[in-house]
Design a protein around this motif. Structure first.
Motif, PDB file in Angstrom:
ATOM      1  N   ALA A  62      20.243 -14.289  13.104  1.00  0.00           N
ATOM      2  CA  ALA A  62      18.913 -14.702  12.890  1.00  0.00           C
ATOM      3  C   ALA A  62      18.499 -14.641  11.604  1.00  0.00           C
ATOM      4  N   VAL A  63      18.890 -13.841  10.756  1.00  0.00           N
ATOM      5  CA  VAL A  63      18.272 -13.861   9.183  1.00  0.00           C
ATOM      6  C   VAL A  63      19.580 -13.571   8.331  1.00  0.00           C
ATOM      7  N   PRO A  64      19.836 -14.050   7.275  1.00  0.00           N
ATOM      8  CA  PRO A  64      20.744 -13.760   6.493  1.00  0.00           C
ATOM      9  C   PRO A  64      20.928 -12.187   5.914  1.00  0.00           C
ATOM     10  N   VAL A  65      22.121 -11.612   6.031  1.00  0.00           N
ATOM     11  CA  VAL A  65      22.239 -10.204   5.671  1.00  0.00           C
ATOM     12  C   VAL A  65      21.605 -10.010   4.329  1.00  0.00           C
ATOM     13  N   GLN A  66      22.201 -10.895   3.333  1.00  0.00           N
ATOM     14  CA  GLN A  66      21.671 -10.764   1.805  1.00  0.00           C
ATOM     15  C   GLN A  66      20.693 -11.932   1.350  1.00  0.00           C
ATOM     16  N   GLU A  67      20.000 -11.765   0.675  1.00  0.00           N
ATOM     17  CA  GLU A  67      19.108 -12.622   0.167  1.00  0.00           C
ATOM     18  C   GLU A  67      19.510 -13.338  -0.716  1.00  0.00           C
ATOM     19  N   ARG A 119      16.311 -15.070   3.116  1.00  0.00           N
ATOM     20  CA  ARG A 119      15.947 -14.105   4.105  1.00  0.00           C
ATOM     21  C   ARG A 119      14.450 -13.642   4.451  1.00  0.00           C
ATOM     22  N   LEU A 120      13.663 -13.688   3.321  1.00  0.00           N
ATOM     23  CA  LEU A 120      12.289 -13.216   3.617  1.00  0.00           C
ATOM     24  C   LEU A 120      11.625 -14.247   4.725  1.00  0.00           C
ATOM     25  N   ARG A 121      11.968 -15.638   4.163  1.00  0.00           N
ATOM     26  CA  ARG A 121      11.455 -16.823   4.928  1.00  0.00           C
ATOM     27  C   ARG A 121      12.016 -16.670   6.254  1.00  0.00           C
ATOM     28  N   GLY A 122      13.020 -16.215   6.549  1.00  0.00           N
ATOM     29  CA  GLY A 122      13.815 -16.043   7.965  1.00  0.00           C
ATOM     30  C   GLY A 122      12.904 -15.123   8.925  1.00  0.00           C
ATOM     31  N   TRP A 123      12.644 -14.112   7.912  1.00  0.00           N
ATOM     32  CA  TRP A 123      11.809 -13.001   8.990  1.00  0.00           C
ATOM     33  C   TRP A 123      10.558 -13.450   9.420  1.00  0.00           C
ATOM     34  N   GLN A 124       9.849 -14.276   8.278  1.00  0.00           N
ATOM     35  CA  GLN A 124       8.608 -14.752   8.657  1.00  0.00           C
ATOM     36  C   GLN A 124       8.839 -15.752   9.631  1.00  0.00           C
ATOM     37  N   ALA A 125       9.772 -16.707   9.725  1.00  0.00           N
ATOM     38  CA  ALA A 125       9.861 -17.472  10.532  1.00  0.00           C
ATOM     39  C   ALA A 125      10.006 -17.191  11.964  1.00  0.00           C
ATOM     40  N   LEU A 126      10.795 -16.068  11.996  1.00  0.00           N
ATOM     41  CA  LEU A 126      11.036 -15.506  13.415  1.00  0.00           C
ATOM     42  C   LEU A 126       9.559 -14.991  14.005  1.00  0.00           C
ATOM     43  N   GLU A 127       8.792 -14.487  13.115  1.00  0.00           N
ATOM     44  CA  GLU A 127       7.358 -13.987  13.843  1.00  0.00           C
ATOM     45  C   GLU A 127       6.807 -15.258  14.692  1.00  0.00           C
ATOM     46  N   ASP A 128       7.017 -16.462  14.122  1.00  0.00           N
ATOM     47  CA  ASP A 128       6.010 -17.702  14.638  1.00  0.00           C
ATOM     48  C   ASP A 128       7.020 -18.191  15.539  1.00  0.00           C
ATOM     49  N   LEU A 129       8.114 -17.954  15.769  1.00  0.00           N
ATOM     50  CA  LEU A 129       9.053 -18.755  16.764  1.00  0.00           C
ATOM     51  C   LEU A 129       8.836 -18.801  18.209  1.00  0.00           C
ATOM     52  N   GLY A 130       8.061 -17.568  18.658  1.00  0.00           N
ATOM     53  CA  GLY A 130       7.531 -17.638  19.806  1.00  0.00           C
ATOM     54  C   GLY A 130       6.402 -18.657  20.194  1.00  0.00           C
ATOM     55  N   VAL A 133      19.094  -9.715  19.449  1.00  0.00           N
ATOM     56  CA  VAL A 133      19.100 -10.275  18.041  1.00  0.00           C
ATOM     57  C   VAL A 133      18.011 -10.128  17.462  1.00  0.00           C
ATOM     58  N   ARG A 134      16.883 -10.555  18.086  1.00  0.00           N
ATOM     59  CA  ARG A 134      15.522 -10.635  17.453  1.00  0.00           C
ATOM     60  C   ARG A 134      15.082  -9.488  17.242  1.00  0.00           C
ATOM     61  N   ARG A 135      14.938  -8.425  18.003  1.00  0.00           N
ATOM     62  CA  ARG A 135      14.591  -6.995  17.977  1.00  0.00           C
ATOM     63  C   ARG A 135      15.267  -6.393  16.698  1.00  0.00           C
ATOM     64  N   GLN A 136      16.485  -6.729  16.385  1.00  0.00           N
ATOM     65  CA  GLN A 136      17.158  -5.972  15.451  1.00  0.00           C
ATOM     66  C   GLN A 136      16.618  -6.636  14.084  1.00  0.00           C
ATOM     67  N   ALA A 137      16.138  -7.990  14.055  1.00  0.00           N
ATOM     68  CA  ALA A 137      15.807  -8.459  12.910  1.00  0.00           C
ATOM     69  C   ALA A 137      14.465  -8.013  12.578  1.00  0.00           C
ATOM     70  N   ALA A 138      13.693  -7.729  13.661  1.00  0.00           N
ATOM     71  CA  ALA A 138      12.373  -7.402  13.608  1.00  0.00           C
ATOM     72  C   ALA A 138      12.463  -5.871  12.880  1.00  0.00           C
ATOM     73  N   LEU A 139      13.131  -4.932  13.578  1.00  0.00           N
ATOM     74  CA  LEU A 139      13.227  -3.691  12.701  1.00  0.00           C
ATOM     75  C   LEU A 139      13.855  -3.847  11.312  1.00  0.00           C
ATOM     76  N   ASP A 140      14.735  -4.803  11.006  1.00  0.00           N
ATOM     77  CA  ASP A 140      15.301  -4.895   9.643  1.00  0.00           C
ATOM     78  C   ASP A 140      14.279  -5.205   8.702  1.00  0.00           C
ATOM     79  N   TYR A 141      13.204  -6.077   9.176  1.00  0.00           N
ATOM     80  CA  TYR A 141      12.060  -6.589   8.375  1.00  0.00           C
ATOM     81  C   TYR A 141      11.321  -5.366   7.950  1.00  0.00           C
ATOM     82  N   GLU A 142      10.829  -4.748   9.200  1.00  0.00           N
ATOM     83  CA  GLU A 142       9.728  -3.751   9.220  1.00  0.00           C
ATOM     84  C   GLU A 142      10.301  -2.755   8.263  1.00  0.00           C
ATOM     85  N   ARG A 143      11.580  -2.281   7.965  1.00  0.00           N
ATOM     86  CA  ARG A 143      12.071  -1.366   7.159  1.00  0.00           C
ATOM     87  C   ARG A 143      11.985  -2.019   5.684  1.00  0.00           C
TER      88      ARG A 143
END
Length: 280
Positions: free
Chosen positions: A62-67, A88-99, A115-125
């Protein structure tokens, strides 16, 4: 550099900020200085191709592992300016709007909930460690938001028809100080003449974003992949920035009829683009 795909990936427009090298702290400044001296650098299509390639594996990435360590580079009056991809940052932000973009069954098929839940947790951290992070690039699919056109002027428009080998280009570039000045003037007019609405809200948002960058930056509005959607004649006749400016100026003068005519031209033009999205 390896080529991910020869397929042209369309239908996204971009708002970019290029900051002078001096705006970056060390050691990042040194990285971008060396990067700017490269003979070859990837294009925006390369970035999109890499993102699509990440959706092919099972489970998808869903989001690149490295920036990303890539950027767009311009030289303006002898000053090197850089626009980091920050994929990577833009991928996380795009996921928030994808719904809001995809129906739940389609979203689950493209990116499973786990996959989306894991990406959201990674972004939060990550965000807890980088609370002031912001992207240098904003992306819009199947449209150019009207508030983006406020930042630029028709005389800053560049249109190249392209060739069989080279894609057309439609974009605007303006100094940061000019973009901020236009936002402030437009907001003042809108607040004095109309009630709060999407255009005002969008301008407030983009204005706050621009304040994050160096005052000697450059702002670029790029139609990107939208040039593959619109026929050449429509691209050549597209002067949306002029229409937005005319509408705001008419409001400032109290000419509601002229403002309505400018708005109608914009609505008709961009509704036609969004209709093509529904047709596909």
């Amino acid at each position: 550099m390896p080529k991910v795909s020869s397929v042209v990936v369309p239908y996204a427009a971009y708002l970019r900020v290029y900051e002078p090298l001096g705006a970056f702290p060390e050691p990042e400044r040194d990285h971008w200085a060396r990067y700017a001296r490269r003979a070859e650098r990837p294009s925006y299509q390369d970035e999109l191709r890499r993102s699509l390639a990440d959706l092919v594996p099972t489970p998808p990435v869903a989001v690149p592992v490295q920036e990303s360590g890539d950027a767009f580079v311009l030289e303006v009056d002898g000053v090197v300016c850089v626009c980091p991809w920050r994929t990577r940052l833009r991928g996380w932000q795009a996921l928030e709007d994808l719904g809001e973009e995809l129906p739940p069954p389609v979203l689950d098929a493209v990116l499973p909930p786990v996959v989306r839940r894991q990406a959201a947790l990674d972004y939060e951290r990550w965000l807890a460690r980088n609370p002031d992070a912001r992207p240098w690039i904003r992306t819009a699919t199947w449209q150019v938001p009207l508030n983006w056109f406020v930042l630029v002027a028709d005389e800053e428009r560049r249109y190249d028809k392209g060739t069989a080998e080279v894609s057309p280009v439609l974009r605007y570039r303006t100094p940061m100080v000019q973009a901020r000045r236009r936002v402030a003037r437009a907001l003042r007019t809108l607040r004095e003449t109309v009630s709060e609405g999407p255009l005002t809200d969008g301008l407030v948002d983009v204005g706050r974003w621009l304040e994050e960058f160096h005052p000697r930056s450059l702002v670029e509005l790029d139609y990107g992949g939208l040039v593959h959607v619109l026929p050449a004649g429509e691209l050549e006749d597209d002067h949306s920035a002029a229409d937005v400016a005319a509408g705001i100026d008419a409001l400032r003068r109290g000419d509601g009829e002229a403002a309505g005519e400018a708005y109608a031209r914009l609505v008709e033009r961009w509704r036609a683009v969004r209709d093509r999205r529904s047709a596909n």
